[in-house]
Write an enzyme that holds these catalytic residues in place. Structure first.
Site, PDB file in Angstrom:
ATOM      1  N   ASP A   1       0.839  -1.210   0.000  1.00  0.00           N
ATOM      2  CA  ASP A   1       0.000   0.000   0.000  1.00  0.00           C
ATOM      3  C   ASP A   1       0.871   1.256   0.000  1.00  0.00           C
ATOM      4  O   ASP A   1       2.060   1.220   0.292  1.00  0.00           O
ATOM      5  CB  ASP A   1      -0.889  -0.029   1.244  1.00  0.00           C
ATOM      6  CG  ASP A   1      -2.142   0.832   1.109  1.00  0.00           C
ATOM      7  OD1 ASP A   1      -2.241   1.602   0.133  1.00  0.00           O
ATOM      8  OD2 ASP A   1      -3.016   0.726   1.981  1.00  0.00           O
TER       9      ASP A   1
ATOM     10  N   GLU B   1     -14.019   2.058   0.213  1.00  0.00           N
ATOM     11  CA  GLU B   1     -13.417   2.670   1.398  1.00  0.00           C
ATOM     12  C   GLU B   1     -13.738   4.159   1.500  1.00  0.00           C
ATOM     13  O   GLU B   1     -13.739   4.725   2.597  1.00  0.00           O
ATOM     14  CB  GLU B   1     -11.907   2.469   1.386  1.00  0.00           C
ATOM     15  CG  GLU B   1     -11.183   3.221   0.280  1.00  0.00           C
ATOM     16  CD  GLU B   1      -9.674   2.980   0.296  1.00  0.00           C
ATOM     17  OE1 GLU B   1      -9.236   1.990   0.905  1.00  0.00           O
ATOM     18  OE2 GLU B   1      -8.945   3.787  -0.286  1.00  0.00           O
TER      19      GLU B   1
END
Length: 663
Positions: free
Chosen positions: A414, A469
């Site tokens: 990430d 998200e």
């Protein structure tokens, strides 16, 4: 000027003019035509039938410190027809078979241009055969579209008004600005894929593939023109650790060029995927087909599947006798849930490694990873670890080997947030190292797919999408629903998405609100179910808490049973920003999914492509109150009508999902 330069295009230098010559290449079905004009500039145009959909556009490559100045001095041109057949074990179909026609131009000075024309698009790439390394100062890509063309632009997600330098650092997540091309914001970088729709309704999706040792392309538009110009991040000179929890690479200085690379190489393919109908974009294969072949000979260990995921639901288990959070008891519950429902993986997201250390060898005291691996293995579940970019990048070989030996099956990497040359190189190197250790990669906080998923099929997912998200924090007037029926026609042309769906708290249009630790979706429950069919995700999250799923056994069983890779994909009716529907087959079982925007809609589905026989259809459809209460749904089981026709009603923000089994 002290710097000598080699061009494939004319750039305002006083040279003798060269007579233009035009070369024509057709698609196998003769419906697409591309013309390449050589002379003082190198131009490429595309026509679909009688409509010119890409007006002659200047393309080229500028390389530093070369003695020869190449305008378009053609040494020779070779033309051929070809058919490619590719097995695709981790994809939306199990094989691709596609024919095309190709021209290869060789220019003076060991430069070449390859142009391919398919029935559903045109692609070109440059090649060089130069000694030693070269410095690429810039690539010219000045794409000109017809007057009144509309663009679907996803800008870098920085603040309007930020300088271009600041925009190179971004997470590649944004909604689409849909405008006539001259009205797009000319001060904001647009990341690929980019969609242009001509006045006659033709779609041209601009994307790239086989991107290697080279930066990704952005586009700049607007400025009252129907041009879109290519733009690349200059190569970083100085990168420092920083950003989110010291896990990002922050560029402090840049060179005045975009890449230093080998002189003997092929450059990325530039693709124009072309369709008459919007839904045809859902089944375009050019990004995968034109990527480099797989470097992994034995791919049997690559295991797509579902993931019981922790971060979105904030570890919010209910009715348990322990404090939930980043600890073994919590993850044992996730593992047990995954095991009972045939879910292949559990991800340990951010929190398992000591914060602010950027060191993946330091595990927090409440986590015993070897014990968790053993617990999961006994239940036929595998574990994947979240890893910040800097923490993984600093010692890739040791970290990968250590956790592979432990039994971990992959990394979710990430906060990459760049696609300059060093970042693209990092992604290739991470893919190679993980492949050597039989580990998967889910690239999150990253750019769109660029062909790496074919070359290293262990790269099983990319984010580069404005996924669910966002609803942990976006305001009430944010419109995720319209985005969900837009990006499948654009972003998914490049490849899979790590969208992270599966919410069991479903907010209709009037009751959605952002709650970070107990988030909800926008739109209906059936919409969430249908995304597992519509969105391509070989590694597909089940984002809600296990205890939330356990309260919804019908939906959980349906979601958990949906495959994540497919043998066949069929496009069904769709219209960008309005609705999307698709049918996918695994073995002899078909799944159909449909998503709606905020309008009431009845959708007619023609399923006459099904083989002869009788079919049982398990349907999940919006309840009559789905607009008010998103969790309202109806499950019904029918026999498919003999004419194979179905009418589907979807609520505003709704969806429809079905499993079709022959009996």
């Amino acid at each position: 000027m002290n710097t000598k330069a080699t061009f494939l295009v004319l750039c305002l230098l006083p040279v003798t003019l060269v007579a233009q010559k035009k070369y024509t290449l057709h698609s196998p079905n003769q419906k697409l035509k591309t013309e390449i004009t050589t002379g003082d500039r190198l131009l490429l145009s595309i026509s679909a039938g009688d409509e010119e959909i890409l007006i002659p556009s200047e393309i080229g490559l500028r390389i530093k410190d070369r003695d020869a100045f190449v305008r378009s001095d053609v040494r020779d041109v070779k033309q051929k027809s070809f058919t490619e057949e590719v097995n695709t074990p981790v994809y939306k179909k199990n094989a691709i078979r596609k024919s095309g026609n190709e021209m290869i131009f060789r220019f003076k000075g060991d430069y070449s241009l390859a142009v391919r024309c398919f029935d559903d698009g045109v692609a070109y790439r440059f090649m060089t055969n130069l000694n030693d390394s070269v410095i690429v100062e810039e690539e010219v890509a000045d794409y000109k579209f017809p007057t009144n063309t509309v663009g679907y632009a996803a800008y870098t997600n920085r603040q309007p008004g930020d300088p271009i330098e600041a925009q190179y650092f971004n997470s590649f997540e944004n909604t689409y600005d849909i405008q006539a091309l001259p009205n797009l914001d000319s001060t904001r970088l647009i990341f690929l894929p980019f969609l242009a729709k001509t006045p006659a309704g033709k779609n041209i999706c601009v994307l790239e593939t086989d991107l290697n040792d080279y930066p990704g392309m952005f586009l700049l538009g607007g400025a009252n023109q129907f041009n879109m110009s290519g733009h690349h991040a200059p190569a970083p000179r100085v990168i420092e650790q920083g950003g989110h929890n010291k896990l990002q690479g922050i560029v402090k200085e840049r060179h005045d060029y975009i890449a230093r690379t080998s002189g003997k190489r092929d450059y990325p393919w530039r693709i124009f995927a072309v369709t008459d109908r919007d839904e045809e974009l859902l089944n375009n294969d050019l990004a995968y087909l034109l990527a480099a072949p797989s470097k992994i000979k034995n791919q049997e260990w690559i295991r797509p599947g579902k993931v019981a995921w922790d971060w979105w639901n904030a570890w919010n288990l209910t009715g348990v006798d322990f404090v939930t959070g980043v600890n073994n008891r919590t993850y044992e519950y996730y593992i047990d849930f995954a095991s009972r429902n045939g879910i292949e993986y559990v991800i340990l997201d951010e929190g398992w490694a000591v914060n602010l250390e950027a060191d993946l060898m330091q595990v927090v005291p409440d986590i015993d990873l070897p014990a968790l691996v053993n617990y999961a293995k006994q239940r036929n579940v595998d574990l994947i670890l979240w890893a910040g970019y800097w923490a993984y990048m600093r010692d890739m070989e040791q970290v990968t080997r250590h956790y592979s030996d432990m039994g971990i099956k992959g990394f979710k990497i990430d906060f990459l947030d760049r696609d300059d040359q060093p970042m693209i190189n990092f992604m290739w190197e991470a893919a190679r190292i993980c492949a050597d250790n039989r580990m998967l990669i889910d690239f999150h906080g990253c750019c769109k797919p660029f062909g790496l998923q074919r070359t290293y099929p262990n790269v099983i997912n990319f984010e580069g999408v404005n996924g669910l998200e966002q609803l942990k924090w976006k305001p009430r007037d944010y419109d995720q629903v319209t985005y969900d029926v837009t990006f499948p026609f654009i972003r998914m042309v490049a490849g899979s998405v790590d969208y992270t769906q599966g919410a069991m708290r479903n907010g209709g249009r009037y009751c959605y609100q952002p709650i970070n630790d107990k988030p909800m979706s926008q739109g209906s429950r059936c919409r969430q179910l249908a995304t597992y069919v519509v969105f391509e995700s070989p590694l597909n999250m089940m984002c809600d808490a296990p205890t939330s799923y356990e309260k919804e056994p019908e939906c959980t069983e349906f979601i958990a049973g949906i495959p994540t890779v497919w043998d066949e994909t069929r496009t069904l009716p769709g219209e960008i920003a309005k609705y999307v529907s698709v049918a996918r087959r695994k073995g002899s079982t078909w799944y159909v999914g449909a998503l709606n925007n905020w309008d009431n809609r009845t959708l007619h589905l023609d399923l006459s492509f099904l083989d002869p026989g009788n079919y049982r259809v398990v349907i999940f459809k919006d309840g009559v109150n789905a607009l008010r209460s998103g969790s309202d749904y109806v499950k019904e089981i029918i026999t498919l009508p003999a004419n194979r026709q179905l009418d589907v009603n979807m609520a505003p923000g709704g969806g429809w999902a079905a499993k079709i089994v022959k009996f």
